[in-house]
Motif scaffolding. Sequence first.
Motif, PDB file in Angstrom:
ATOM      1  N   LEU A 118       0.834  -1.209   0.000  1.00  0.00           N
ATOM      2  CA  LEU A 118       0.000   0.000   0.000  1.00  0.00           C
ATOM      3  C   LEU A 118       0.866   1.257   0.000  1.00  0.00           C
ATOM      4  CD1 LEU A 118      -2.813  -1.026   2.522  1.00  0.00           C
ATOM      5  CD2 LEU A 118      -3.084  -0.637   0.062  1.00  0.00           C
ATOM      6  N   ASP A 119       1.958   1.229   0.729  1.00  0.00           N
ATOM      7  CA  ASP A 119       2.879   2.376   0.728  1.00  0.00           C
ATOM      8  C   ASP A 119       3.435   2.615  -0.672  1.00  0.00           C
ATOM      9  OD1 ASP A 119       2.480   2.706   3.432  1.00  0.00           O
ATOM     10  OD2 ASP A 119       4.327   1.672   4.028  1.00  0.00           O
ATOM     11  N   THR A 120       3.732   1.540  -1.373  1.00  0.00           N
ATOM     12  CA  THR A 120       4.229   1.668  -2.751  1.00  0.00           C
ATOM     13  C   THR A 120       3.157   2.257  -3.647  1.00  0.00           C
ATOM     14  OG1 THR A 120       5.688  -0.242  -2.426  1.00  0.00           O
ATOM     15  CG2 THR A 120       5.212   0.397  -4.698  1.00  0.00           C
ATOM     16  N   LEU A 121       1.927   1.796  -3.493  1.00  0.00           N
ATOM     17  CA  LEU A 121       0.811   2.314  -4.294  1.00  0.00           C
ATOM     18  C   LEU A 121       0.667   3.816  -4.106  1.00  0.00           C
ATOM     19  CD1 LEU A 121      -1.677   1.689  -6.113  1.00  0.00           C
ATOM     20  CD2 LEU A 121      -2.974   1.305  -3.994  1.00  0.00           C
ATOM     21  N   MET A 122       0.866   4.289  -2.881  1.00  0.00           N
ATOM     22  CA  MET A 122       0.663   5.702  -2.580  1.00  0.00           C
ATOM     23  C   MET A 122       1.758   6.604  -3.173  1.00  0.00           C
ATOM     24  SD  MET A 122      -2.156   5.672  -1.208  1.00  0.00           S
ATOM     25  CE  MET A 122      -2.212   7.426  -0.845  1.00  0.00           C
ATOM     26  N   LEU A 123       2.814   6.021  -3.706  1.00  0.00           N
ATOM     27  CA  LEU A 123       3.856   6.818  -4.344  1.00  0.00           C
ATOM     28  C   LEU A 123       3.405   7.388  -5.686  1.00  0.00           C
ATOM     29  CD1 LEU A 123       6.940   4.503  -3.696  1.00  0.00           C
ATOM     30  CD2 LEU A 123       6.465   6.696  -2.586  1.00  0.00           C
ATOM     31  N   PHE A 124       2.326   6.845  -6.238  1.00  0.00           N
ATOM     32  CA  PHE A 124       1.886   7.227  -7.576  1.00  0.00           C
ATOM     33  C   PHE A 124       0.801   8.303  -7.508  1.00  0.00           C
ATOM     34  CE2 PHE A 124       3.838   3.152  -8.081  1.00  0.00           C
ATOM     35  CZ  PHE A 124       4.398   3.173  -9.351  1.00  0.00           C
ATOM     36  N   ASP A 125       0.982   9.329  -8.318  1.00  0.00           N
ATOM     37  CA  ASP A 125      -0.024  10.382  -8.442  1.00  0.00           C
ATOM     38  C   ASP A 125      -0.989   9.963  -9.538  1.00  0.00           C
ATOM     39  OD1 ASP A 125      -1.479  12.678  -8.360  1.00  0.00           O
ATOM     40  OD2 ASP A 125       0.011  13.920  -9.404  1.00  0.00           O
ATOM     41  N   ALA A 126      -1.957   9.145  -9.155  1.00  0.00           N
ATOM     42  CA  ALA A 126      -2.874   8.544 -10.130  1.00  0.00           C
ATOM     43  C   ALA A 126      -4.096   8.033  -9.375  1.00  0.00           C
ATOM     44  CB  ALA A 126      -2.180   7.396 -10.869  1.00  0.00           C
ATOM     45  N   THR A 127      -5.048   7.468 -10.104  1.00  0.00           N
ATOM     46  CA  THR A 127      -6.185   6.798  -9.472  1.00  0.00           C
ATOM     47  C   THR A 127      -5.679   5.470  -8.937  1.00  0.00           C
ATOM     48  OG1 THR A 127      -7.778   7.827 -10.977  1.00  0.00           O
ATOM     49  CG2 THR A 127      -8.475   5.825  -9.827  1.00  0.00           C
ATOM     50  N   ARG A 128      -5.751   5.290  -7.619  1.00  0.00           N
ATOM     51  CA  ARG A 128      -5.152   4.126  -6.973  1.00  0.00           C
ATOM     52  C   ARG A 128      -6.226   3.080  -6.695  1.00  0.00           C
ATOM     53  NH1 ARG A 128      -3.360   8.745  -3.712  1.00  0.00           N
ATOM     54  NH2 ARG A 128      -1.333   9.446  -4.490  1.00  0.00           N
ATOM     55  N   ILE A 129      -5.988   1.882  -7.200  1.00  0.00           N
ATOM     56  CA  ILE A 129      -6.986   0.812  -7.129  1.00  0.00           C
ATOM     57  C   ILE A 129      -6.358  -0.422  -6.485  1.00  0.00           C
ATOM     58  CG2 ILE A 129      -8.555  -0.655  -8.465  1.00  0.00           C
ATOM     59  CD1 ILE A 129      -8.334   1.521 -10.705  1.00  0.00           C
ATOM     60  N   LEU A 130      -7.039  -0.993  -5.509  1.00  0.00           N
ATOM     61  CA  LEU A 130      -6.574  -2.211  -4.840  1.00  0.00           C
ATOM     62  C   LEU A 130      -7.470  -3.381  -5.235  1.00  0.00           C
ATOM     63  CD1 LEU A 130      -4.984  -3.832  -2.654  1.00  0.00           C
ATOM     64  CD2 LEU A 130      -6.686  -3.009  -0.999  1.00  0.00           C
ATOM     65  N   ILE A 131      -6.853  -4.498  -5.601  1.00  0.00           N
ATOM     66  CA  ILE A 131      -7.563  -5.758  -5.837  1.00  0.00           C
ATOM     67  C   ILE A 131      -6.948  -6.803  -4.926  1.00  0.00           C
ATOM     68  CG2 ILE A 131      -8.090  -7.585  -7.497  1.00  0.00           C
ATOM     69  CD1 ILE A 131      -7.910  -5.516  -9.719  1.00  0.00           C
TER      70      ILE A 131
END
Length: 511
Positions: free
Chosen positions: A411-424
């Motif tokens: 999740l921390d890695t996902l938050m590095l992106f300035d984009a629409t963040r989607i978890l599956i």
Amino acid sequence: MWIAVLVLSVVATGFAVRRHMHMFQLNQYVTRTQASWLADHRSSWIPQIVAVLIGALALVWGVGAGVIAIVWLLIALWANRPKAAQAKKPLVFTSRVIRMLVAVGVLVVLVLLLGLVVPTRALTLVAILPYVLSPVWVIIANAVNSPIEAGVRQRYLDEAKRLLASHPRLIRIGITGSYGKTSVKYYLATLLKGHFNVLMTPESYNTPMGITKTIRAELRATHEVFVCEMGAERIGEIAADCDLVDPQIGVITAIGEQHLVTFGSQAAILQTKMELAQAVRGKGMLYLNGDNEILRANQPDQDRQLYGLRTDSDTYAYDVDVHSSGTTFSLSHKGSRITGLSTPLIGTHAILNVAGAAAVALDLGVTPDELRAQLKKLAPAPHRLAMSRSGGVTIIDDAYNSNPAGAKAALDTLMLFDATRILITPGMVELGERQDALNEAFGAQAAVCDHVFLVGAKQTRPIAKGLLDTGYDPAKLTVVEDVKDALARAHALPSPGEKVILLENDLPDNY
């Protein structure tokens, strides 16, 4: 009539046994695990229960029950038809599987021979009996074949030991831990390849037979270092790996909440991982993740070093700067500093693992310049925060496995992106009594995502609770039945810019 029942029963048994053999292989041929799987999937016994009732009715109704049996077996044939193309990891017809299938065939014939001694009215019951027993045939065959399998296993192990003994100068490195061991293995092998000829156990080959297969198939006289991952689900299994490999260097990456169903407690996990420490005692260095509080508090009395991000470790990374295309950092190794390092890996958790790999590599003679060059070649282990792009969508594939620390890092890695963040995600498993609580906590952490797709309504109920308890918008939470559906829905979501999809875990077919 009973002959038609017999033919259909044998075919239906074959299809059902194939399915249960697939589950048995996924359950690593462990009878206790397979029995637990059968207990957790009691609904799968319903066709067999109905079949035995029909067979019992045949004792009273004769031909009429035979017709019912034929209809039911035709339904069973359709329900159990092979669907290997849909399996995430299809059944592999290894020599062991073939031997077990032969044993099942012999056992089925022995059961059918009862037809020679029973009354005519009981023939339908005898004919349908192989299908009734189909859920347990593989367990029975495994028990029957156990002396043969023990002999085959020992022959392969002895051959692997002889091959290792014929390479007395080979540096043997064992790596274990609740999580992070596969990543450290890949990183270490890459860092060493600029200086040595390296053999590494591939993928997640971390059991005695997986390690044996690697040694028998790939070990060459030119290899100088053997990097071996060691996995365990029970006390004594790391010791078995060490008995085979006889490692001179050990790396323990973490002690955490993983495989609690089989271990029972973190104390048992620690005891098992420390079997590697015992194996290298007096022969070489033990490297411990100094950021892991359990390892730091339970350092064995032997030659050891700590690594991590904490500045009181022997080797630590500092000035870590993480961005969406990689990470820069510097490294302190026993007082010497190597600055301005960079790697395509993303995340401080990755750099922690890199620090462990770098500590071993530098101690074995890899130079700072060689280290700097090899760091740029690092790539995530397969399905462990591996990234790919397709049509403006970035996929972060962390689907191999999941644990509380790894899920938070993802999740921390996902938050590095300035984009629409989607978890599956289907959530975390094999966490024993703590599973629901840990998944609920994961759900609360996942509230940072713009959209969440949960795979499997029953399995992910605690995640949904943790997510919604934070005030998360229910309209952004979707429950689906499989990952493919989740991916299709995620790609179809409207978005003003780029999308990043995190695949956090993907449960195998036996779930």
